[in-house]
Design an enzyme around this catalytic site. Sequence first.
Site, PDB file in Angstrom:
ATOM      1  N   GLY A  22      34.288  40.283  50.276  1.00  0.00           N
ATOM      2  CA  GLY A  22      35.058  39.624  51.329  1.00  0.00           C
ATOM      3  C   GLY A  22      35.775  38.395  50.808  1.00  0.00           C
ATOM      4  O   GLY A  22      36.194  38.357  49.651  1.00  0.00           O
ATOM      5  N   GLU A  52      32.073  39.772  45.452  1.00  0.00           N
ATOM      6  CA  GLU A  52      33.362  40.385  45.142  1.00  0.00           C
ATOM      7  C   GLU A  52      34.383  39.775  46.091  1.00  0.00           C
ATOM      8  O   GLU A  52      34.463  40.167  47.262  1.00  0.00           O
ATOM      9  CB  GLU A  52      33.291  41.906  45.304  1.00  0.00           C
ATOM     10  CG  GLU A  52      32.365  42.600  44.317  1.00  0.00           C
ATOM     11  CD  GLU A  52      32.854  42.519  42.876  1.00  0.00           C
ATOM     12  OE1 GLU A  52      34.058  42.268  42.684  1.00  0.00           O
ATOM     13  OE2 GLU A  52      32.043  42.701  41.961  1.00  0.00           O
ATOM     14  N   CYS A 112      42.100  43.359  47.670  1.00  0.00           N
ATOM     15  CA  CYS A 112      41.749  42.181  46.870  1.00  0.00           C
ATOM     16  C   CYS A 112      42.465  42.150  45.526  1.00  0.00           C
ATOM     17  O   CYS A 112      42.632  41.078  44.934  1.00  0.00           O
ATOM     18  CB  CYS A 112      40.240  42.113  46.671  1.00  0.00           C
ATOM     19  SG  CYS A 112      39.532  43.594  45.900  1.00  0.00           S
ATOM     20  N   GLY A 124      31.875  33.967  51.449  1.00  0.00           N
ATOM     21  CA  GLY A 124      31.114  34.051  50.199  1.00  0.00           C
ATOM     22  C   GLY A 124      30.261  32.813  49.976  1.00  0.00           C
ATOM     23  O   GLY A 124      29.109  32.899  49.517  1.00  0.00           O
TER      24      GLY A 124
END
Length: 531
Positions: free
Chosen positions: A243, A265, A300, A248
């Site tokens: 995310g 990630e 991402c 995070g």
Amino acid sequence: MATKEEENTVFDVKAANVLTKELRDVFASGKTRSYEWRISQLKSIVKMCDEHEEDIVDALRLDLSKPQLESIVYEHSVMMWVPHYSLAFNLMDILRLFSMRKPCLVRFCLAGYSGNEILTMVKNSCTLAIKELKRWMMPEKAKTSLTTFPSSAEILSEPLGAVLIISAWNYPFLLSMDPLIGAIAAGNAMVLKPSELAPASSSVLAKLLPEYLDCSSIKVVEGAVSETSALLEQKWDKIFYTGNGRVGRIVMAAAAKHLTPVVLELGGKSPVVVDSGIDIQIATRRIIVGKWGCNNGQACISPDYIITTKDCAEKLVDSLKKELEAFYGKNPLESKDLSRIVNSNHFARLTKLLDEDKVSGKIVYGGERDEANLRIAPTILLGVPQNSLIMKEEIFGPLLPILTVSKIEDSFDIIKSGTKPLAAYLFTNNKKLKEQFLMSVSAGGVVINDTTLHLAVHSVPFGGVGESGMGSYHGKFSFDAFSHKKAVVYRSFVGDASLRYPPYTLGKLRMMKALITGNLWTILRTLLGMS
């Protein structure tokens, strides 16, 4: 069909505590450690994908209006790489394209068809794990030294225990299943928390996984912030989060209370550096597929911005315009090959980036919006200021700024002035520039003369560095991410040396020093009393 009582059940900290205890009890029984259990679960995932492809594609369409082809290609099917366009197809996909009346994409596919059939994404991960699992589980032999002679050593991969996987909304099936496969292959018990921002995909996962997998060892928890918070209150043996950086940090703070290791990630502003003297048409097609062909920029590793020289900028923009129109038509808002923006909040965020005074006049292509249907056309901006909002945060959408520099080497300083990205891309034929790029730019992964392809190469790790994340996965790296590497040294009762035991003498000290160096000549000199 869920009962009324089940629907009204609140998943709070108490429920999360009961859940983790159940998982720990199952793991303690040794059930998940066996090779047979792991293989059976992996085969069941393949079976689930085969039998419910239509359900999964429908869910992705509901969540993101994701094109059927993109769902099949990027989420779970069997493909062949198309080297000129970084897309993948198999024969069934080509037939589907004909049935979908997409002859241009059929030509697109066949023009780059390589004949090298490989398995990708979810089914690829499963197939690879099934094939390699025995080898992955085998202890790795390790060298020993004269200090421990006679001895042998090995590294044993053991499962961590009960792990938590929190997945993202942009690829809700892939980003849930890929780490789950690694956790299963490593022999763990686990909870999957799908993203509430992709409710249809979350619902499909919550329905299908208990039907196909061992529901005593593999749990799915649906919900939003309160459910995720309840899970994060628990002690886990590892947390795997995909995310944004803001969440995070919350995950990492919660994990720190229990000294729980994490894989994060995340993302970042992934740059594309475009040098002169290249095949500009191929380069732009590969940029387009990496940017708009990947969930309309909501990925991402999508290209976030381009840096090129002032001399090359005009050619690059012209080529992007031409190819975008060829791919998505004169009115891309009506294209069925582009995903929509996930929700109104993200639509408003992207609109704010586009409407900033410093930026709004820099649009050279696109910019059209359809708020009612959450659609934004592919948009190119030229010469945006580096201090604009669009250059300060990850875009995560269909907007692509282009910055210009006098010399292509100046791009390195621009990239290094920001945080380390998840991916970095360079298009060049200059060998020296490639070497400089690799030495100068720190990123989670680098692709030369293409975009996003490293995601599909399971022999290399996928992950971030710095603020783009920590830890990595894919292929064997997924197995390693959910394993503890236990050092084991074996000795017999033969060859017990007295020099390690008291009373300690000067002679013992000299011999111990010599053994620690591992140098035979030094040991010999010590034995002969020459040192």
